[in-house]
Design a protein around this motif. Structure first.
Motif, short mmCIF file in Angstrom:
data_model
loop_
_atom_site.label_atom_id
_atom_site.label_comp_id
_atom_site.label_asym_id
_atom_site.label_seq_id
_atom_site.Cartn_x
_atom_site.Cartn_y
_atom_site.Cartn_z
N VAL A 1 -35.15 12.75 -7.20
CA VAL A 1 -33.75 13.19 -7.29
C VAL A 1 -33.02 12.23 -8.22
O VAL A 1 -33.48 11.10 -8.45
N PRO A 2 -31.90 12.66 -8.80
CA PRO A 2 -31.19 11.78 -9.74
C PRO A 2 -30.74 10.48 -9.08
O PRO A 2 -30.37 10.46 -7.91
N ALA A 3 -30.78 9.40 -9.85
CA ALA A 3 -30.37 8.10 -9.34
C ALA A 3 -28.87 8.04 -9.10
O ALA A 3 -28.40 7.30 -8.23
N SER B 1 -35.98 22.72 -16.21
CA SER B 1 -35.40 21.46 -16.65
C SER B 1 -33.94 21.66 -17.02
O SER B 1 -33.44 22.78 -17.11
N GLY B 2 -33.24 20.53 -17.22
CA GLY B 2 -31.86 20.56 -17.69
C GLY B 2 -30.86 20.99 -16.64
O GLY B 2 -29.78 21.48 -17.00
N VAL B 3 -31.19 20.82 -15.34
CA VAL B 3 -30.26 21.24 -14.28
C VAL B 3 -30.00 20.08 -13.32
O VAL B 3 -30.83 19.19 -13.15
N ASP B 4 -28.82 20.13 -12.71
CA ASP B 4 -28.49 19.16 -11.66
C ASP B 4 -29.15 19.55 -10.34
O ASP B 4 -29.54 18.68 -9.55
N ALA B 5 -29.23 20.85 -10.11
CA ALA B 5 -29.81 21.37 -8.87
C ALA B 5 -30.55 22.65 -9.19
O ALA B 5 -30.19 23.37 -10.14
N ALA C 1 -36.06 14.94 -12.29
CA ALA C 1 -35.12 14.55 -11.24
C ALA C 1 -34.03 15.60 -11.11
O ALA C 1 -33.32 15.90 -12.08
N MET C 2 -33.90 16.20 -9.93
CA MET C 2 -32.89 17.22 -9.66
C MET C 2 -32.75 17.36 -8.15
O MET C 2 -33.61 16.92 -7.39
N VAL D 1 -24.89 18.20 -5.03
CA VAL D 1 -24.90 17.61 -6.36
C VAL D 1 -23.91 16.43 -6.47
O VAL D 1 -24.27 15.34 -6.93
N TYR D 2 -22.67 16.67 -6.03
CA TYR D 2 -21.63 15.66 -6.20
C TYR D 2 -21.60 14.64 -5.08
O TYR D 2 -21.06 13.52 -5.24
#
Length: 411
Positions: free
Chosen positions: A69-71, A151-155, A174-175, A408-409
Motif C-alpha cells: 500500500v502507499p507509504a 497501474s496509476g491508481v490510488d485504489a 502500491a495501491m 485513500v485519504y
C-alpha cells in the motif's frame, strides 16, 4: 474371415448409430439431434476447460500475498484515481449495471475512474468499450485491458471473485485494494475447485463492501471477516408506472445457463400455470429459449426503458434467485407488477414487501402462487409501485464513495 467379421461389426455399429439418430430425430426434432451432437463434441474435445474463468497464472494464493500500500496518503485537495477490475460487460448485465452505478457516483464526486477489463478469452477491447458506451452512457471512465497492467491508481476495486484474483496477481503496485461484493459467490458452484477459489478471495485482505445483509452475514459466519455494508436500491426513475393500460401478461427473467436463477423450476411452473390459464400472455426476456412447452413472447435483451414498458403490460412476474436477492422483484414492483419469488429466509429479510408472493421452490407451489396472483389482481398498481423505496441507489452510491475516500485519504 477375421476381416469379414470386422467389416460386419463396423457396419452393425453404423446401422445402430443411424437408428439411434433417426429415433432422436423423430422424438426431439433437428434441434434435439444437433444438441446431442454438440454435447458429444464438447466432451470429446475437452471443451470443459473453457469453463475455467481464470488463467492459471491469475490465481492468487491468499497465504503468500504481500501486497503493498502507499507509504503516504494523498491530500484531499487532489481527486482520487480509482480503478475497477471487471469482466467485459454484456449488454444489459444486471451485476455490471450495479457496479457501474458506483463508478458513476465516484465520477460525480469529482474523481477519475479507470475500468480494467479482464477477458479470459482475449476479446476485442474496442468492441467491449463500445458495449459500455452504448449501454451505460453515463460512465466516463477510461477503459483499459488488464493486459496493459493495473497501474496509476490510488485504489482499485475488485467486482467479482475472478477479478479479485486478477487484482491480487496483477495489481502489484502500491495501491489501496477494495472488493465490492454483490453476492456470496462460492454459492454459485457445487463444492469443488471453483467454490474454493471463490471463497479464497475473501481472505486476500481487501476492504470488503457487502451489498445487502445476506452477503454481510455469510462473510461473518463463513469467513470470519467484518465487511462494510450497504443496501440494495431500485432505479425508480426508470422502473415506474406508465399511463394505465390493460395488464394481461406474466413475465419471467430467463437465464437458463445461470443455475442460481432457477430457470428449470420456473419453466415447469409456467407450464403448469399455462395449463390452468391458457388465456394469459407469457413473456420471456433475458435469453431466447428454444422448444418451450407453451406459447410465449420472447423479447431477448431489453434496455431498462423497454423492460419497464413490458412490465407495465404485465400483471404478475416470476423472480427467481437462490443466492442474494435479485434486483428483478423490486423493479417489477416499481412498475406495478406483483412479484412471485422462491421463498428464502434471507430474501424475505431483505425484501420486506406485502406485494411479494413467496412460494416454496418447486413447480407446483410456484405455479399455484402465480395462479392466485393472476386470478386476484389487486387492481391498485399505484399502491404496488408506491411500496418500493424511492431512495433508489443513492445510499449505496454515497456509502461506496465515502468508503473509497476514507480508504485513500484516511479517516
Amino acid at each position: 474371415m477375421s476381416a469379414v467379421r470386422e467389416l460386419s461389426g463396423a457396419g452393425g455399429k453404423l446401422v445402430s448409430r443411424a437408428g439411434r439418430a433417426a429415433r432422436v430425430l423423430r422424438q426431439e426434432g433437428p434441434i434435439g439431434l444437433a444438441r446431442r451432437g454438440v454435447r458429444a463434441a464438447y466432451r470429446s474435445l475437452g471443451a470443459a476447460v473453457l469453463d475455467e474463468p481464470l488463467l492459471n497464472a491469475d490465481i492468487a494464493d491468499p497465504t503468500a500475498l504481500d501486497l503493498q500500500v502507499p507509504a503516504e496518503r494523498p491530500s484531499r485537495d487532489r481527486p482520487m484515481e480509482v480503478g475497477w477490475v471487471t469482466t467485459p460487460p454484456a449488454a444489459g448485465s444486471g451485476g455490471h449495471t450495479t457496479l457501474l452505478r458506483m463508478v458513476e457516483a465516484t465520477e460525480r464526486a469529482g474523481h477519475h475512474c479507470t475500468l480494467f477489463l479482464y477477458d479470459r478469452y482475449g476479446g476485442d477491447l474496442a468492441q467491449q468499450e463500445a458495449v459500455i458506451r452504448q449501454w451505460w452512457p453515463g460512465v466516463r471512465a477510461t477503459v483499459r485491458s488488464v493486459e496493459d497492467g493495473i497501474s496509476g491508481v490510488d485504489a482499485c476495486v475488485a467486482s467479482s471473485w475472478e477479478s479479485a484474483h486478477v487484482l491480487a496477481t496483477r495489481g502489484t503496485e502500491a495501491m489501496r485494494r477494495l472488493y465490492f461484493i454483490q453476492d456470496f459467490e462460492p454459492y454459485f458452484y457445487p463444492r469443488g475447485s471453483l467454490y474454493s477459489l471463490a471463497e479464497d478471495t475473501y481472505r486476500f485482505g481487501f476492504r470488503c463492501i457487502a451489498l445487502g445483509a445476506m452477503v454481510a452475514r455469510l462473510l461473518r459466519s463463513e469467513i470470519g471477516i467484518e465487511p462494510d455494508v450497504t443496501e440494495f436500491g431500485c432505479d425508480t426513475t426508470v422502473y415506474r408506472l406508465l399511463d394505465p393500460r390493460p395488464r394481461t401478461g406474466v413475465v419471467l427473467y430467463a437465464k437458463p445457463d445461470v443455475p442460481r436463477r432457477g430457470y428449470w423450476l420456473a419453466r415447469m411452473a409456467l407450464e403448469r400455470f399455462h395449463r390452468a390459464h391458457p388465456e394469459a400472455d407469457i413473456h420471456y426476456y433475458g435469453e431466447t429459449v428454444a422448444d418451450l412447452p407453451f406459447p410465449a413472447t420472447q423479447h431477448g435483451r431489453l434496455t431498462p426503458v423497454e423492460l419497464n414498458e413490458l412490465y407495465n403490460s404485465c400483471r404478475v412476474g416470476l423472480a427467481m434467485s437462490f443466492t442474494n436477492i435479485s434486483l428483478v422483484p423490486e423493479e417489477m414492483l416499481a412498475a406495478g407488477v406483483v412479484a412471485v419469488a422462491n421463498d428464502e429466509p434471507d430474501a424475505r429479510a431483505i425484501l420486506t414487501n406485502d406485494h411479494v408472493r413467496w412460494a416454496a421452490p418447486n413447480p407446483a407451489c410456484l405455479a399455484e402462487a402465480l395462479g392466485q396472483a393472476y386470478e386476484r389482481p389487486s387492481g391498485d398498481e399505484a399502491a404496488i409501485a408506491a411500496s418500493v423505496s424511492q431512495v433508489g441507489w443513492t445510499r449505496a452510491q454515497a456509502d461506496v464513495v465515502r468508503i473509497l475516500e476514507e480508504e485513500v485519504y484516511g479517516g
